[in-house]
Design a protein around this motif. Sequence first.
Motif, mmCIF file in Angstrom:
data_model
loop_
_atom_site.group_PDB
_atom_site.id
_atom_site.type_symbol
_atom_site.label_atom_id
_atom_site.label_comp_id
_atom_site.label_asym_id
_atom_site.label_seq_id
_atom_site.Cartn_x
_atom_site.Cartn_y
_atom_site.Cartn_z
ATOM 1 N N UNK A 1 17.959 -12.381 56.009
ATOM 2 C CA UNK A 1 18.311 -12.651 54.614
ATOM 3 C C UNK A 1 19.687 -12.124 54.236
ATOM 4 N N UNK A 2 20.094 -11.010 54.826
ATOM 5 C CA UNK A 2 21.369 -10.416 54.405
ATOM 6 C C UNK A 2 22.570 -11.269 54.802
ATOM 7 N N UNK A 3 22.338 -12.278 55.608
ATOM 8 C CA UNK A 3 23.430 -13.186 55.972
ATOM 9 C C UNK A 3 23.799 -14.123 54.830
ATOM 10 N N UNK A 4 22.918 -14.218 53.820
ATOM 11 C CA UNK A 4 23.090 -15.202 52.757
ATOM 12 C C UNK A 4 23.331 -14.551 51.397
ATOM 13 N N UNK A 5 24.150 -15.245 50.606
ATOM 14 C CA UNK A 5 24.280 -14.916 49.170
ATOM 15 C C UNK A 5 23.163 -15.687 48.483
ATOM 16 N N UNK A 6 22.123 -15.002 47.979
ATOM 17 C CA UNK A 6 20.887 -15.650 47.567
ATOM 18 C C UNK A 6 20.733 -15.697 46.043
ATOM 19 N N UNK A 7 20.664 -16.883 45.494
ATOM 20 C CA UNK A 7 20.173 -17.056 44.126
ATOM 21 C C UNK A 7 19.228 -18.253 44.131
ATOM 22 N N UNK A 8 18.382 -18.331 43.125
ATOM 23 C CA UNK A 8 17.325 -19.347 43.100
ATOM 24 C C UNK A 8 17.900 -20.738 43.334
ATOM 25 N N UNK A 9 17.306 -21.451 44.293
ATOM 26 C CA UNK A 9 17.668 -22.827 44.559
ATOM 27 C C UNK A 9 18.720 -23.026 45.621
ATOM 28 N N UNK A 10 19.406 -21.952 46.047
ATOM 29 C CA UNK A 10 20.473 -22.183 47.024
ATOM 30 C C UNK A 10 19.964 -22.034 48.457
ATOM 31 N N UNK B 1 25.207 0.011 45.868
ATOM 32 C CA UNK B 1 24.392 -0.861 45.025
ATOM 33 C C UNK B 1 25.201 -2.058 44.524
ATOM 34 N N UNK B 2 24.696 -3.246 44.785
ATOM 35 C CA UNK B 2 25.302 -4.511 44.348
ATOM 36 C C UNK B 2 26.697 -4.738 44.922
ATOM 37 N N UNK B 3 27.076 -3.985 45.950
ATOM 38 C CA UNK B 3 28.388 -4.205 46.548
ATOM 39 C C UNK B 3 28.243 -4.948 47.872
ATOM 40 N N UNK B 4 29.398 -5.421 48.375
ATOM 41 C CA UNK B 4 29.368 -6.149 49.643
ATOM 42 C C UNK B 4 29.235 -5.232 50.844
ATOM 43 N N UNK B 5 29.072 -3.928 50.598
ATOM 44 C CA UNK B 5 28.772 -3.005 51.687
ATOM 45 C C UNK B 5 27.284 -2.676 51.780
ATOM 46 N N UNK B 6 26.482 -3.334 50.961
ATOM 47 C CA UNK B 6 25.021 -3.226 51.094
ATOM 48 C C UNK B 6 24.601 -4.160 52.224
ATOM 49 N N UNK B 7 24.728 -3.644 53.440
ATOM 50 C CA UNK B 7 24.515 -4.452 54.631
ATOM 51 C C UNK B 7 23.424 -3.831 55.507
ATOM 52 N N UNK B 8 23.141 -4.493 56.596
ATOM 53 C CA UNK B 8 22.031 -4.089 57.461
ATOM 54 C C UNK B 8 22.178 -2.664 57.972
ATOM 55 N N UNK B 9 23.413 -2.204 58.166
ATOM 56 C CA UNK B 9 23.613 -0.853 58.699
ATOM 57 C C UNK B 9 23.220 0.240 57.710
#
Length: 569
Positions: free
Chosen positions: A52-61, A449-457
């Motif tokens: 999931x973390x590979x995607x920018x997720x919002x409803x419908x996309x 939080x809510x940043x692009x560094x909220x990643x799998x690591x």
Amino acid sequence: MNTTISFKILILLLSAVFISNTGQAQLESRAYFEQVRPRFEGKLAYETVALLEQYWRIAGNTGFDTAVYFIAAELEKAGYELENNANSSSPLTYKIEKRPMNRPTWEPVQAALWLEGEPSPLLESESNRNMTYMYSSSTPAEGVEAEVVYIQNQSDLKDLNLVGKILFSDSLGYRSLQKGLESGAIGILTYDMPAYLKPEINQNSIQFRGLRYDPGRPIWALALSWQAKEKIKKALTKGPLRVKVNVQTKIYDSEELTILAQVKGGKHPKESLVFSAHIQEPGANDNASGVGVQLEMAKLTAELLHSGELELDRTLTFLWGDEIVSTRRYVEERGNREADMLWGISLDMVGENTELTGGSFLIEKMPDPSAIWTRGKDQHSEWGGRPLSVEEMKPHYLNDFILHVFQEQGKFANWEVNTNPFEGGSDHTPFLAANIPGLLLWHFTDQFYHTDQDRLDKVSVETMKNVGTAALVAAYILLNGDQETACSLGELISESAMQRLETEFLLSQSVIQEGGETDQEVLILKTWLDWYLSSLESVKHLGDCESIEDQKSKLIYFATELVSNLEKI
């Protein structure tokens, strides 16, 4: 001195009466812990986050829908049957609900920002996926080049020539800068990073932002990192600055998906506990971790049922969807649901590696008096919350029960478990709005939080194991709760009440001794007493327990003595 002595004597006299062994609750939890701990590996949870973390997720996309169909495939592997294909006796079912959306969905494709004369981009989406405002439109395919205008205050929007310019501000937000678009500006660059995100340390982090979609007025906007903001400001000190911006996004019609899995109860199938985890948002911890932990919980529950090691008297439901929207709809449509909801629990940001993210695991409590008078060890997170009123209290045993179970897991795994007063903002709020007991399992403060560094690591398998294990054990106890469980909960709540009243007495005693108003401190103590008396009453829905009324009488006596001691100071 006399007040302190009399209080100590009171504690000694009553401790033998109140501090009792919550034996049955512990025996129940021990058996379930023995079932769950060896089996909840965190593997599926982690695999889910990695996808999931590979995607920018919002409803419908694309990312959101990928998550839904991945969950469905894993549920089927675990033995859940599609509801339309299952018969009425099937214990494990799932369904995907589809609904039209009142606006198109959105997803970013790519973005980059160059300073004139620089060979490499200042920012690009490959390393800063959150730089593009959610629902930003695209620039022309070749990008745009224009002069940057620094907006320091509202008057600049009136006084400066903005035609054909790109607005940049680190003091005004997007909504304020929108006025400049009416004056001919072509795009917006903003910087806004809260201090708790430590932007001067995490210099390349960008917290995602969004704008309101208006099909008749396409707008593009980019959010900046601290480092990018500083470079732009430095360049502006040398004279006029031109930049090139290329933003490509997709905005298209779609449908909203919600996926539900249900484990049908054997004795009381029309009574249920609901776990909810939202899919949308672009991060790993927020909230791919909640999605993954909840999925592994559903899988393990199916395994235990299939092996005959577990039976559930009440129905267990797992919900994945759009934050608050899907849960609120599920609650509002409960008249159409087979099972009524007795409890609701939200899993949101439950996978943090706190050595990297900071903060700790938190149980956000149902509204109790700590959300009116926040003092002592009760502290709000950096998210924050407004002071509540007495009328907004939600007395129930769920707070102390969930804390009790999670502390057991914390002690076993050397894992820190804390609480915070009610703040809101996640999937527990629709339950509470409908007077369904509900709370939040989460982490804060998270410097990513809510940043692009909220990643799998930043995700910990061990944390997800701890949260998933304790959440399942708590659920199994409640779902199989009976008269003995009610009596055990009564003992637990009575002990918790006495500890809380003692704590509040000591805090109030200090306040009065320092000149505070006695009446206010008495009110605090009485409000906690009322909250716990109602919490004791709430256990009765699991079964009649003769000791509850006796416990309530003893609490009233204890609180009366404490109030008397306060009034003598």
